[in-house]
Design an enzyme around this catalytic site. Structure first.
Site, PDB file in Angstrom:
ATOM      1  CE  LYS A 187      -9.813  12.661  26.469  1.00  0.00           C
ATOM      2  NZ  LYS A 187     -10.873  11.733  26.036  1.00  0.00           N
ATOM      3  CD  GLU A 216      -9.332  21.119   1.327  1.00  0.00           C
ATOM      4  OE1 GLU A 216      -9.332  20.959   0.098  1.00  0.00           O
ATOM      5  OE2 GLU A 216     -10.306  21.554   1.955  1.00  0.00           O
ATOM      6  CG  ASP A 227     -11.333   5.623  21.898  1.00  0.00           C
ATOM      7  OD1 ASP A 227     -10.271   6.190  22.235  1.00  0.00           O
ATOM      8  OD2 ASP A 227     -12.430   6.211  21.831  1.00  0.00           O
ATOM      9  CB  THR A 248      -7.555  12.164  22.774  1.00  0.00           C
ATOM     10  OG1 THR A 248      -7.394  11.492  24.024  1.00  0.00           O
ATOM     11  CG2 THR A 248      -8.998  12.061  22.343  1.00  0.00           C
ATOM     12  CE1 TYR A 297      -8.433  24.393   4.304  1.00  0.00           C
ATOM     13  CE2 TYR A 297      -8.548  26.770   4.536  1.00  0.00           C
ATOM     14  CZ  TYR A 297      -9.122  25.525   4.689  1.00  0.00           C
ATOM     15  OH  TYR A 297     -10.368  25.416   5.231  1.00  0.00           O
ATOM     16  NE  ARG A 323      -9.520  19.950  23.680  1.00  0.00           N
ATOM     17  CZ  ARG A 323      -9.478  19.606  24.965  1.00  0.00           C
ATOM     18  NH1 ARG A 323      -8.665  20.227  25.798  1.00  0.00           N
ATOM     19  NH2 ARG A 323     -10.229  18.652  25.418  1.00  0.00           N
TER      20      ARG A 323
HETATM   21  C1  LIG Z   1     -11.915  11.783  25.230  1.00  0.00           C
HETATM   22  C2  LIG Z   1     -12.357  10.589  24.506  1.00  0.00           C
HETATM   23  C3  LIG Z   1     -12.806  10.650  23.185  1.00  0.00           C
HETATM   24  C4  LIG Z   1     -13.127  11.923  22.458  1.00  0.00           C
HETATM   25  O1  LIG Z   1     -12.221  12.893  22.390  1.00  0.00           O
HETATM   26  P1  LIG Z   1     -12.633  14.399  22.039  1.00  0.00           P
HETATM   27  O2  LIG Z   1     -11.299  14.942  21.687  1.00  0.00           O
HETATM   28  O3  LIG Z   1     -13.254  14.970  23.261  1.00  0.00           O
HETATM   29  O4  LIG Z   1     -13.562  14.372  20.878  1.00  0.00           O
HETATM   30  C5  LIG Z   1     -13.122   9.466  22.533  1.00  0.00           C
HETATM   31  N1  LIG Z   1     -13.014   8.299  23.155  1.00  0.00           N
HETATM   32  C6  LIG Z   1     -12.598   8.191  24.434  1.00  0.00           C
HETATM   33  C7  LIG Z   1     -12.512   6.844  25.068  1.00  0.00           C
HETATM   34  C8  LIG Z   1     -12.270   9.332  25.154  1.00  0.00           C
HETATM   35  O5  LIG Z   1     -11.885   9.212  26.423  1.00  0.00           O
END
Ligand SMILES: *Cc1c(COP(=O)(O)O)cnc(C)c1O
Length: 413
Positions: free
Chosen positions: A224, A48, A195, A221, A46, A230
Site C-alpha cells: 500500500k 521452508e 495493524d 502490508t 523452496y 504484495r
Molecule cells: C489491506 C489490509 C489488510 C489485508 O491485506 P491483504 O494483503 O489484502 O490480505 C489487513 N489489514 C488492514 C488494516 C488492511 O488495510
C-alpha cells in the site's frame, strides 16, 4: 513471453493503468526494480523454515536475501534487533493477522477490533471472516463525528476483557492514538496489535505517528503506501510486558505460527521484492514522497469540501478520505460506476452509521498514494476535485481531461 493470451491481457491492463487515475488508497505503482525481483528465478526455490534452519538444500542465497530483508525492515522502522523480532514470510496482510492470532490466542478467546462498516478490516473480527469464527469478536466503532471514541473503546474493553485489542483500518482518515489504545489494552492485560497496513509508508516517511513505542505486535502490508510488492511484515516486541506475564516467547511464537503453523514455503521472489522496496523507502526521496502523499490528500479533501461534498470527520490526516454522498442523493455504487466511465478509479465504501446496504453504500473512498507516485501535486489534486464534481454533480464525462492528465503524468516508475 510466448503466451499470447496472457501477453495481450497484461498489455491491456498496463494500458488501463496508464490511462486512468487510480484513487484507490490501498493501491500504488511499484518500481521496475520491484517488478524485476518479483519476476525473477527466486520463484523456483523452496525454502521452508527460516534462514540457517531450512528443510531443503540449496538455500545459501535465499538465506542472505531473507536476512537482508529483515535487517532492512528493522532499520527502516528504527528497531533494534534486541527489542524487535521481524518476520517477512507472511503471504499477505490477512495471513499476517491470522498468524498473530494463531500465535497469541487460544481458539475461542476474544478479539476486539474496529467494525468493518466503520472503517475496520475483515481480519479484525468481522462476522464473515475467520477472525470471528475461530475467536469471539467484539467490535468498536467511531462516533457520530467520524473519530474513534476512545472513551467508549475503554469502556468496552473493561467490560468484555478481550485477549487482544487491534487498531488499524481501511477507511479511517484520521490519526489513531496508539498510545491511548496501548494503555487501554495493557490495563486489562491484553495484547495490543497495531495493524498499520495502510499507513506503513507514511510512518516510514515520518508523516504519521508510529505505534512502535507502544505495541506488542505490529503487522503491515508492503503493497500500500509502502509501495512494495504484495506481502506483509510482522514485528514482534520481544520486551512485551504482556508476553512476559503470560510466559510467552512472543517472537518465537509468531515465527512458529507463520511456519509451520499456517504456511509452507515462503515466496522468496516476494521477499526479495520487499527487500528492494524497503531499500527504496529508506532513501530521502521516499520521505519527500510520503510528505507529498499527505499534502495531496489534504489538498484534495479541502477542494472536495469546497465543492460541497461531505467528508467523513470533515477531512483527513493521512492519505485517504471518505465522501458521504447522502446529501447529493447519489449512491456509492452509482458514483463509482460514473467516475469509472471517465477513467477515475475509486471504490464505493460504507460511511459510519450508513443507512444503505453494504453492496451499495453511501460513500466513496479516495486516496493519493498512486497519483503521488506519478508525480502529481496539489495543483493536480485541485483539478481532480473539479473533475469529480463535474462527473458527479454536472453529470458530464471528463474522459478527455483525464487522458490529458494521464499523458502528462506517466504511470511507470
Ligand atoms: C489491506 C489490509 C489488510 C489485508 O491485506 P491483504 O494483503 O489484502 O490480505 C489487513 N489489514 C488492514 C488494516 C488492511 O488495510
Amino acid at each position: 513471453m510466448k503466451d499470447g493470451a496472457i501477453v495481450k491481457l497484461i498489455r491491456e491492463e498496463t494500458k488501463r493503468q496508464a490511462e486512468t487515475l487510480d484513487l484507490i488508497p490501498s493501491e500504488n505503482t511499484v518500481s521496475q526494480d520491484v517488478l524485476k525481483a518479483l519476476g525473477s528465478v527466486l520463484t523456483n526455490k523452496y525454502s521452508e523454515g527460516y534462514p540457517g534452519k531450512r528443510y531443503y538444500a540449496g538455500n545459501e542465497y535465499i538465506d542472505k536475501i531473507e536476512n537482508l530483508c529483515r535487517t532492512r525492515a528493522l532499520k527502516l522502522f528504527h528497531c533494534s534487533p534486541k527489542q524487535w523480532g521481524v518476520n517477512v514470510q507472511a503471504y499477505s496482510g490477512s495471513p499476517a493477522n491470522m498468524a498473530v492470532y494463531y500465535a497469541l490466542l487460544q481458539p475461542g478467546e476474544k478479539i476486539m477490533g474496529m467494525s468493518l462498516p466503520f472503517g475496520g478490516h475483515l481480519t479484525h473480527g468481522w462476522k464473515a471472516n475467520f477472525s470471528a469464527r475461530f475467536y469471539k469478536s467484539i467490535q468498536y466503532t467511531v462516533g457520530r463525528d467520524g473519530y474513534i471514541d476512545y472513551t467508549a473503546l475503554r469502556k468496552m474493553a473493561k467490560k468484555e476483557r478481550p485477549q487482544i485489542v487491534v487498531t488499524g483500518a481501511t477507511a479511517y482518515p484520521r490519526v489513531i492514538d496508539f498510545k491511548k489504545v496501548a494503555a487501554i489494552a495493557h490495563e486489562i492485560g491484553a495484547y495490543f496489535l497495531a495493524d498499520i497496513s495502510h499507513e506503513a509508508g507514511l510512518i516510514a516517511a515520518g508523516v504519521y505517528p508510529s505505534p512502535f513505542p507502544y505495541a506488542d505486535v505490529i503487522t503491515m502490508t508492503t503493497h500500500k503506501t509502502l509501495r512494495g510488492p504484495r506481502g506483509a511484515i510482522i514485528f514482534t516486541n520481544i520486551k512485551s510486558k504482556i508476553a512476559k506475564r503470560k510466559k510467552c516467547d512472543i517472537a518465537k511464537e509468531i515465527d512458529r505460527a507463520v511456519f509451520p503453523g499456517l504456511q509452507g514455503g515462503p515466496h522468496d521472489h516476494q521477499t526479495a521484492a520487499i527487500a528492494v522496496a524497503l531499500h527504496e523507502a529508506a532513501q530521502p526521496s521516499f520521505k519527500k514522497y510520503g510528505r507529498q502523499v499527505a499534502k495531496n490528500a489534504a489538498s484534495l479533501a479541502k477542494e472536495l469540501a469546497r465543492y460541497g461534498f461531505n467528508l467523513v470527520s470533515g477531512g483527513t490526516d493521512n492519505h485517504l478520505m471518505l465522501i458521504d454522498l447522502t446529501k447529493q442523493k447519489i449512491s456509492g455504487r452509482n458514483a463509482q460506476d460514473r467516475l469509472e466511465k471517465s477513467g477515475i478509479i475509486v471504490n464505493r465504501n460504507a460511511v459510519p452509521y450508513d443507512q444503505r446496504k453494504p453492496f451499495d453504500p453511501s460513500g466513496i473512498r479516495l486516496g493519493t498514494p498512486a497519483l503521488t507516485s506519478r508525480g502529481m501535486k496539489e495543483k493536480e489534486m485541485k483539478e481532480i476535485a473539479k473533475l469529480i464534481h463535474t462527473v458527479l454533480i454536472k453529470n458530464k464525462n471528463v474522459k478527455n481531461e483525464v487522458a490529458k492528465l494521464c499523458r502528462k503524468y506517466k504511470n511507470d516508475r
